[in-house]
Design a protein around this motif. Structure first.
Motif, PDB file in Angstrom:
ATOM      1  N   ARG A 234      -5.511   6.928  19.460  1.00  0.00           N
ATOM      2  CA  ARG A 234      -4.834   5.619  19.152  1.00  0.00           C
ATOM      3  C   ARG A 234      -3.094   6.297  19.048  1.00  0.00           C
ATOM      4  N   MET A 235      -2.794   6.318  20.152  1.00  0.00           N
ATOM      5  CA  MET A 235      -1.291   6.718  20.598  1.00  0.00           C
ATOM      6  C   MET A 235      -1.037   5.902  21.863  1.00  0.00           C
ATOM      7  N   PRO A 236       0.151   5.505  22.128  1.00  0.00           N
ATOM      8  CA  PRO A 236       0.636   5.253  23.419  1.00  0.00           C
ATOM      9  C   PRO A 236       0.284   6.339  24.510  1.00  0.00           C
ATOM     10  N   PRO A 237      -0.174   5.978  25.679  1.00  0.00           N
ATOM     11  CA  PRO A 237      -0.510   6.933  26.565  1.00  0.00           C
ATOM     12  C   PRO A 237       0.604   7.908  26.887  1.00  0.00           C
ATOM     13  N   ASP A 238       2.035   7.712  26.919  1.00  0.00           N
ATOM     14  CA  ASP A 238       2.963   8.719  27.216  1.00  0.00           C
ATOM     15  C   ASP A 238       3.110   9.307  25.771  1.00  0.00           C
ATOM     16  N   GLN A 239       2.404   9.272  24.974  1.00  0.00           N
ATOM     17  CA  GLN A 239       2.479  10.107  23.538  1.00  0.00           C
ATOM     18  C   GLN A 239       1.188  11.145  23.324  1.00  0.00           C
ATOM     19  N   ASN A 321      -7.699   6.246   9.352  1.00  0.00           N
ATOM     20  CA  ASN A 321      -6.798   6.178  10.519  1.00  0.00           C
ATOM     21  C   ASN A 321      -6.993   6.634  12.010  1.00  0.00           C
ATOM     22  N   GLY A 322      -8.212   7.238  11.903  1.00  0.00           N
ATOM     23  CA  GLY A 322      -8.860   8.097  13.179  1.00  0.00           C
ATOM     24  C   GLY A 322      -9.592   7.367  14.126  1.00  0.00           C
ATOM     25  N   SER A 323      -9.577   7.909  15.400  1.00  0.00           N
ATOM     26  CA  SER A 323     -10.522   7.024  16.407  1.00  0.00           C
ATOM     27  C   SER A 323     -11.349   8.308  16.880  1.00  0.00           C
ATOM     28  N   HIS A 324     -11.729   8.117  18.026  1.00  0.00           N
ATOM     29  CA  HIS A 324     -12.614   9.291  18.646  1.00  0.00           C
ATOM     30  C   HIS A 324     -12.159  10.826  18.446  1.00  0.00           C
ATOM     31  N   LEU A 325     -11.070  10.761  18.848  1.00  0.00           N
ATOM     32  CA  LEU A 325     -10.146  12.152  18.777  1.00  0.00           C
ATOM     33  C   LEU A 325      -9.374  12.043  17.292  1.00  0.00           C
ATOM     34  N   SER A 326     -10.164  12.191  16.239  1.00  0.00           N
ATOM     35  CA  SER A 326      -9.455  12.063  14.798  1.00  0.00           C
ATOM     36  C   SER A 326      -8.655  13.332  14.420  1.00  0.00           C
ATOM     37  N   GLN A 327      -8.980  14.374  15.127  1.00  0.00           N
ATOM     38  CA  GLN A 327      -8.241  15.685  14.831  1.00  0.00           C
ATOM     39  C   GLN A 327      -6.842  15.338  15.145  1.00  0.00           C
ATOM     40  N   TYR A 328      -6.336  14.436  16.139  1.00  0.00           N
ATOM     41  CA  TYR A 328      -5.076  14.046  16.453  1.00  0.00           C
ATOM     42  C   TYR A 328      -4.552  13.047  15.692  1.00  0.00           C
ATOM     43  N   ASP A 329      -5.363  11.774  15.552  1.00  0.00           N
ATOM     44  CA  ASP A 329      -4.687  10.690  15.024  1.00  0.00           C
ATOM     45  C   ASP A 329      -5.139  10.320  13.483  1.00  0.00           C
ATOM     46  N   ASP A 330      -5.696  11.143  13.037  1.00  0.00           N
ATOM     47  CA  ASP A 330      -5.767  11.389  11.563  1.00  0.00           C
ATOM     48  C   ASP A 330      -5.893  12.864  11.156  1.00  0.00           C
TER      49      ASP A 330
END
Length: 350
Positions: A234-239, A321-330
């Motif tokens: 859950r981040m804009p692609p450029d991020q 707040n996470g999605s599939h890669l929640s190690q990054y977005d949460d």
């Protein structure tokens, strides 16, 4: 630049060593030095990298592993997703595990970028991958006194299957962002997540799937813009983190498409995992188990919570707040929960 980044991580770890766990009677500096030291290790020459031979019916191949740190009672082997992705998805572990004194091992499964990549579809079976993990375990000297297995997505499937056959070798198990039933995963994608999309976009995606027009560039574009940025990361692609983009660039599409299909929007076509379902076997898992679910995941978080109760000795970690890669977005929720689980099992507080 890559070498500079490695040096920077190393220096940051040194600065944080005063907070690392220490053994009784040892100074903080001593504990830090022991965690970092390669002295008397057989992988000192390569900086922790081992190319491990894997025996198969089609010959012997080599898989890439890299060990970070020294901890005699906590060694976490990371199983990446895909299939056919790489360990690069987990490079953010460098930001959390070292200061906790947790030893961890990066590992590219056979067919993945840093390992051998034989061109043979018969090798891409769950059963063979399980035997591969067992050979890696033996080569690294992991056993029930120290061996934690963390698998995410496809790695979660592999971790469950490994536990069904070899859980006597495990100290702890982490199933991250993976349901125990692919048919239920598919149903969740098609009946819950898909209808949340713009109706016209969803209709166009479904039309291409019905026509099996998966190679159409428009199919990938729509999924990335309207699905992946909502439910994969859950981040804009450029991020998106550089390590994630590097992993996507290095993906082995032969392995991925053969087992998973053409997207993360359910398992498509005649992919070999489409009927995988072990929900009736989850009760067989006795080893301490952490199951991680996320609110915005491609996987149903309520199913993951159920899994944590179905295993004999489970705990659920929810990433709101996470999605599939929640190690990054949460990230904070994810790592706080994983570190707490590992330490609780190690200290027999689980």
């Amino acid at each position: 630049m890559k070498a500079f980044a490695s040096i920077f991580v190393f220096l940051c770890f040194l600065w944080s060593c005063q907070d690392a766990p220490k053994e009784e009677g040892k100074s903080d500096n001593t504990a830090c030095e022991e965690y970092l030291s390669f002295e008397n290790r057989d992988d000192q020459f390569t900086g922790g990298i081992k190319m491990i031979p894997i025996t198969t019916d089609k010959g012997t191949f080599r898989v890439w592993t890299k060990r970070i740190g020294n901890n005699p009672t906590i060694k976490v082997l990371l199983l990446h997703g895909g299939p056919g992705m790489t360990h690069e998805l987990y490079e953010c572990f460098d930001g959390y595990f070292p200061q906790e004194g947790i030893e961890y091992i990066y590992y590219d499964q056979l067919g993945s970028y840093y390992s051998d990549q034989p061109d043979d579809l018969s090798l891409w079976t769950t059963e063979r991958f399980v035997e591969e993990v067992e050979q890696v375990r033996k080569a690294l000297g992991l056993d029930a006194s120290n061996f934690y297995l963390l698998g995410q997505s496809w790695g979660g499937i592999l971790a469950m299957e490994y536990a069904f056959k070899y859980q006597e070798h495990l100290k702890g198990l982490v199933i991250s962002n993976m349901m125990s039933s692919v048919p239920e995963y598919n149903a969740y994608a098609q009946t819950v997540l898909g209808p949340q999309m713009d109706p016209e976009i969803y209709k166009e995606i479904k039309a291409m799937e019905d026509a099996e027009d998966f190679a159409n560039p428009r199919y990938g574009e729509l999924l990335f813009e309207h699905y992946y940025t909502e439910h994969v990361l859950r981040m804009p692609p450029d991020q998106w983190p550089e390590a994630v983009m590097r992993a996507l660039k290095h993906a082995n599409n032969q392995v991925y498409v053969h087992m998973q299909g053409y997207s993360e929007f359910g398992i498509t076509g005649d992919a070999t995992l489409k009927d995988w379902d072990v929900k009736d076997r989850m009760k067989e898992i006795r080893v301490p188990t952490l199951v991680i679910g996320a609110q915005h995941d491609t996987m149903d978080p309520s199913h993951m919570e159920w899994m944590s109760k179905e295993v004999q000795n489970g705990r659920y970690l929810y990433c709101p707040n996470g999605s599939h890669l929640s190690q990054y977005d949460d990230q904070k929720t994810y790592f706080d929960g994983v570190i707490r689980f590992v330490n609780d099992v190690d200290q027999k507080n689980f």
